[in-house]
Motif scaffolding. Structure first.
Motif: not given
Length: 166
Positions: A156-166
């Motif tokens: 619920e709190l996470g960010t989809d892979h496509e939107a997450y930046r490292v």
């Protein structure tokens, strides 16, 4: 009871397979990781049949999700995971990332796990340097519920892979 491998466990799923990951590093002895770390991009490709398994189980209607709790700035290993996640996403696995401070108030199991169909849990136990030390299959309903709830909270709190930046 002998614990199945993650591949066997996910292959047996009927409705859902969910993975909760909470370490900042795994199996640094992995040749795939070592090649990536050395910048030998032409030499690293998905070293397993995992994407094929994901295509097969999602093709049967099984929902496959992975939630990763990570420290920021991310470790080299998490950078590697992020760089190589597109293949499993393309195969049908959904992945979300959650920075560790946002998980601070969540009740989480003490180790990573796979949860299949909401009623079976495969805990992964690791050595201090991230090597697999063993796996434990648990079918206790209370433990399964704890893990389902923990996964759901992270998801619920996470960010989809496509939107997450490292």
């Amino acid at each position: 009871m002998v614990a199945p491998t993650p591949v066997e466990f996910v292959a047996a799923a009927k409705r859902s397979a969910r993975r909760l990951e909470m370490r900042d590093g795994y199996m640094t002895s992995d040749p795939w990781y070592q090649a990536w770390q050395a910048g030998k991009f032409e030499e690293y490709a998905e070293p397993s049949a995992w994407p094929d398994l994901i295509r097969e189980v999602t093709g049967r209607g099984v929902q496959v999700q992975r939630a990763r709790v990570v420290s920021e700035p991310v470790s080299d290993y998490i950078r590697f995971e992020h760089a190589t996640t597109a293949g499993i996403v393309a195969a049908g696995e959904r992945v979300r990332w959650l920075p560790r401070p946002r998980a601070a108030r969540l009740a989480l199991p003490g180790t990573d796990c796979w949860i299949v169909d909401g009623d079976r849990v495969l805990f992964s136990h690791y050595t201090g340097d991230g090597e697999v030390a063993g796996r434990e299959l648990v079918t206790d309903p209370d433990t399964a519920r704890l893990c389902v709830d923990a996964f759901s909270a992270v998801w619920e709190l996470g960010t989809d892979h496509e939107a997450y930046r490292v």
